[in-house]
Design a protein around this motif. Structure first.
Motif, PDB file in Angstrom:
ATOM      1  N   ILE A 121     -18.817   9.570 -11.229  1.00 12.03           N
ATOM      2  CA  ILE A 121     -19.150   9.862  -9.834  1.00 12.03           C
ATOM      3  C   ILE A 121     -18.479   8.810  -8.965  1.00 12.03           C
ATOM      4  O   ILE A 121     -18.789   7.620  -9.053  1.00 12.03           O
ATOM      5  CB  ILE A 121     -20.675   9.862  -9.612  1.00 12.03           C
ATOM      6  CG1 ILE A 121     -21.338  10.907 -10.521  1.00 12.03           C
ATOM      7  CG2 ILE A 121     -21.000  10.152  -8.146  1.00 12.03           C
ATOM      8  CD1 ILE A 121     -22.851  10.916 -10.426  1.00 12.03           C
ATOM      9  N   GLY A 122     -17.554   9.238  -8.140  1.00 13.86           N
ATOM     10  CA  GLY A 122     -16.824   8.303  -7.298  1.00 13.86           C
ATOM     11  C   GLY A 122     -15.421   8.829  -7.055  1.00 13.86           C
ATOM     12  O   GLY A 122     -15.174  10.034  -7.121  1.00 13.86           O
TER      13      GLY A 122
ATOM     14  N   ALA B  93      -7.723   4.407   0.145  1.00 10.94           N
ATOM     15  CA  ALA B  93      -8.122   3.513   1.237  1.00 10.94           C
ATOM     16  C   ALA B  93      -9.294   4.089   2.017  1.00 10.94           C
ATOM     17  O   ALA B  93     -10.256   3.383   2.341  1.00 10.94           O
ATOM     18  CB  ALA B  93      -6.928   3.264   2.162  1.00 10.94           C
ATOM     19  N   ILE B  94      -9.250   5.386   2.300  1.00 15.64           N
ATOM     20  CA  ILE B  94     -10.348   6.022   3.032  1.00 15.64           C
ATOM     21  C   ILE B  94     -11.625   6.000   2.202  1.00 15.64           C
ATOM     22  O   ILE B  94     -12.716   5.721   2.709  1.00 15.64           O
ATOM     23  CB  ILE B  94      -9.966   7.467   3.405  1.00 15.64           C
ATOM     24  CG1 ILE B  94      -8.834   7.457   4.442  1.00 15.64           C
ATOM     25  CG2 ILE B  94     -11.168   8.231   3.956  1.00 15.64           C
ATOM     26  CD1 ILE B  94      -8.253   8.826   4.738  1.00 15.64           C
ATOM     27  N   ALA B  95     -11.505   6.280   0.901  1.00 17.50           N
ATOM     28  CA  ALA B  95     -12.682   6.338   0.039  1.00 17.50           C
ATOM     29  C   ALA B  95     -13.368   4.986  -0.095  1.00 17.50           C
ATOM     30  O   ALA B  95     -14.607   4.908  -0.152  1.00 17.50           O
ATOM     31  CB  ALA B  95     -12.297   6.862  -1.341  1.00 17.50           C
TER      32      ALA B  95
ATOM     33  N   ARG C  57     -14.193  -1.843  -0.657  1.00 20.02           N
ATOM     34  CA  ARG C  57     -15.203  -2.248  -1.628  1.00 20.02           C
ATOM     35  C   ARG C  57     -15.590  -1.064  -2.505  1.00 20.02           C
ATOM     36  O   ARG C  57     -15.483   0.091  -2.094  1.00 20.02           O
ATOM     37  CB  ARG C  57     -16.460  -2.773  -0.922  1.00 20.02           C
ATOM     38  CG  ARG C  57     -16.270  -4.003  -0.065  1.00 20.02           C
ATOM     39  CD  ARG C  57     -15.996  -5.239  -0.900  1.00 20.02           C
ATOM     40  NE  ARG C  57     -17.068  -5.550  -1.824  1.00 20.02           N
ATOM     41  CZ  ARG C  57     -18.135  -6.310  -1.508  1.00 20.02           C
ATOM     42  NH1 ARG C  57     -18.250  -6.785  -0.271  1.00 20.02           N
ATOM     43  NH2 ARG C  57     -19.052  -6.569  -2.404  1.00 20.02           N
ATOM     44  N   ALA C  58     -16.046  -1.375  -3.699  1.00 18.73           N
ATOM     45  CA  ALA C  58     -16.629  -0.369  -4.588  1.00 18.73           C
ATOM     46  C   ALA C  58     -17.663  -1.078  -5.457  1.00 18.73           C
ATOM     47  O   ALA C  58     -17.511  -2.259  -5.783  1.00 18.73           O
ATOM     48  CB  ALA C  58     -15.578   0.303  -5.457  1.00 18.73           C
ATOM     49  N   LYS C  59     -18.718  -0.354  -5.819  1.00 17.55           N
ATOM     50  CA  LYS C  59     -19.773  -0.940  -6.645  1.00 17.55           C
ATOM     51  C   LYS C  59     -19.242  -1.299  -8.019  1.00 17.55           C
ATOM     52  O   LYS C  59     -19.640  -2.304  -8.626  1.00 17.55           O
ATOM     53  CB  LYS C  59     -20.928   0.063  -6.786  1.00 17.55           C
ATOM     54  CG  LYS C  59     -22.147  -0.499  -7.502  1.00 17.55           C
ATOM     55  CD  LYS C  59     -22.838  -1.561  -6.688  1.00 17.55           C
ATOM     56  CE  LYS C  59     -24.126  -2.032  -7.333  1.00 17.55           C
ATOM     57  NZ  LYS C  59     -24.760  -3.125  -6.565  1.00 17.55           N
TER      58      LYS C  59
ATOM     59  N   GLU D 224     -19.251   4.449  -6.391  1.00 15.90           N
ATOM     60  CA  GLU D 224     -19.907   4.109  -5.117  1.00 15.90           C
ATOM     61  C   GLU D 224     -18.949   3.399  -4.163  1.00 15.90           C
ATOM     62  O   GLU D 224     -19.210   2.281  -3.708  1.00 15.90           O
ATOM     63  CB  GLU D 224     -21.149   3.249  -5.362  1.00 15.90           C
ATOM     64  CG  GLU D 224     -22.213   3.934  -6.204  1.00 15.90           C
ATOM     65  CD  GLU D 224     -23.470   3.099  -6.342  1.00 15.90           C
ATOM     66  OE1 GLU D 224     -23.879   2.483  -5.328  1.00 15.90           O
ATOM     67  OE2 GLU D 224     -24.025   3.054  -7.454  1.00 15.90           O
ATOM     68  N   PRO D 225     -17.809   4.018  -3.876  1.00 16.03           N
ATOM     69  CA  PRO D 225     -16.871   3.409  -2.922  1.00 16.03           C
ATOM     70  C   PRO D 225     -17.511   3.309  -1.545  1.00 16.03           C
ATOM     71  O   PRO D 225     -18.354   4.114  -1.170  1.00 16.03           O
ATOM     72  CB  PRO D 225     -15.684   4.379  -2.930  1.00 16.03           C
ATOM     73  CG  PRO D 225     -16.259   5.689  -3.368  1.00 16.03           C
ATOM     74  CD  PRO D 225     -17.359   5.355  -4.320  1.00 16.03           C
ATOM     75  N   ALA D 226     -17.072   2.292  -0.785  1.00 13.63           N
ATOM     76  CA  ALA D 226     -17.755   1.947   0.461  1.00 13.63           C
ATOM     77  C   ALA D 226     -17.151   2.592   1.699  1.00 13.63           C
ATOM     78  O   ALA D 226     -17.436   2.161   2.816  1.00 13.63           O
ATOM     79  CB  ALA D 226     -17.760   0.423   0.633  1.00 13.63           C
TER      80      ALA D 226
END
Length: 349
Positions: free
Chosen positions: A189-190, A291-293, A317-319, A332-334
């Motif tokens: 998921i991501g 970049a958008i994600a 950022r990403a978790k 979980e991209p920011a």
């Protein structure tokens, strides 16, 4: 053509120039046709060679950038890129069909038919085909029916059906053969990215081991990075604070690669440096999507940004990020939901 003069080509001579140059590119693309696709080897600007199996990639590599013989191949390149983006496949077959249309059209014009009238009729036929396709639209069956229709093996069909249900309307199911017996499934998921490490020097010590970091910062660069410049202190800061950094660019070479390897080996920098498997224009779109994600600012000369004026606030950022077997998953991209939805709507349109 004299060095101080430019000759304008019109009429039959212009049509012959356009036809010959376009058919030359189409022939190169059609070499990849086959039941399972075939690989085309081509020269690169650096003097080496590259390999491609996709029609739009081949068209990109063989297209001239300047001169009268570049017009047809450049049009073909853009057409096949759009087809690959919108349909996902079939660009080589489309090129083959286009070649047949061009040859027949050239014959008709040579026989005295109006070029403008012929073009109008082709456009009209295209609209009729669109209307016909629109009338063929029907409600899609449930995933189980799709899998049962497409796959004869009941066990595989059940696995694909379950996967389609799990990922939902906006998900993607990727099916791959594996050497071991049995069926396994993985759900990510991501944001997923088909990529490769920029260097074998960054491969994990144990073969077939995934690279995985939590709470990762993401630097996205639509360029080949050869020198980090002002970002060198940032790298050192990541190493001393134990933070994780993912660098995704068209490639990383020279002093930049040396700096990454040195910081990883000597200072324990937790870093993942990748390049997209897609090339040319498609690589730019992939990097923009990432970049958008992740909420990163895309570093690209097209928008006036280089690594020399990059700030830490431009990192995404990403978790978690996990890279394994040519695929990176950013969990979980920011990125902002409104930006992601706007990008998805644009692609669907």
């Amino acid at each position: 053509m004299d060095s101080n003069q430019a000759r304008v080509v019109i009429g039959a001579e212009a049509r012959q120039c356009l036809l010959a140059s376009t058919l030359r590119s189409i022939r190169a693309v059609c070499f990849s046709l086959g039941p399972h696709g075939r690989t085309v080897v081509h020269d690169t600007e650096s003097g080496g060679f590259g390999m491609a199996t996709d029609g739009s990639v081949i068209a990109q590599e063989v297209a001239d950038l300047t001169g009268p013989h570049s017009l047809g191949p450049r049009i073909l390149k853009e057409l096949l890129f759009d087809a690959r983006r919108d349909l996902g496949d079939g660009s080589a077959r489309l090129a083959c069909s286009l070649g047949a249309i061009l040859r027949e059209g050239h014959k008709q014009i040579a026989a005295g038919h109006s070029a403008g009238r012929l073009a109008d009729e082709i456009v009209r036929a295209g609209r009729q085909a669109q209307d016909l396709l629109a009338r063929q639209v029907c409600t899609a069956p449930d995933p189980a029916a799709i899998a049962d229709t497409a796959i004869t093996d009941a066990e595989v069909a059940k696995a694909v059906s379950d996967a389609l249900t799990r990922v939902g309307e906006h998900g993607v199911v990727d099916i791959k053969e594996q050497p071991q017996h049995g069926i396994t499934s993985q759900l990510g998921i991501g944001y997923t990215l088909d990529a490769a490490l920029v260097s074998q020097q960054l491969e994990p010590a144990a073969p077939a081991t995934a690279i995985e970091f939590d709470d990762v910062f993401v630097l996205v660069v639509d360029d080949i990075i050869s020198d980090f410049g002002r970002l060198t202190p940032v790298l050192e800061g990541f190493a001393t604070r134990g933070k994780a950094l993912a660098v995704i660019a068209r490639d990383v070479t020279g002093a930049a690669l040396d700096g990454i390897v040195r910081n990883r080996n000597e200072l324990g920098l937790r870093i993942l440096a990748l390049k997209p498997k897609d090339v040319s224009t498609r690589a730019g779109h992939v990097l923009e999507d990432l970049a958008i994600a992740t909420g990163a600012t895309l570093i690209s000369i097209d928008v006036g940004l280089t690594l020399n004026n990059t700030k830490p606030s431009m990192l995404g950022r990403a978790k978690r990020v996990r890279f394994e077997a040519g695929r990176a998953l950013f969990s979980e991209p920011a990125g902002e939901r409104i930006s992601i939805d706007r990008r998805r709507a644009g692609l669907l349109a």
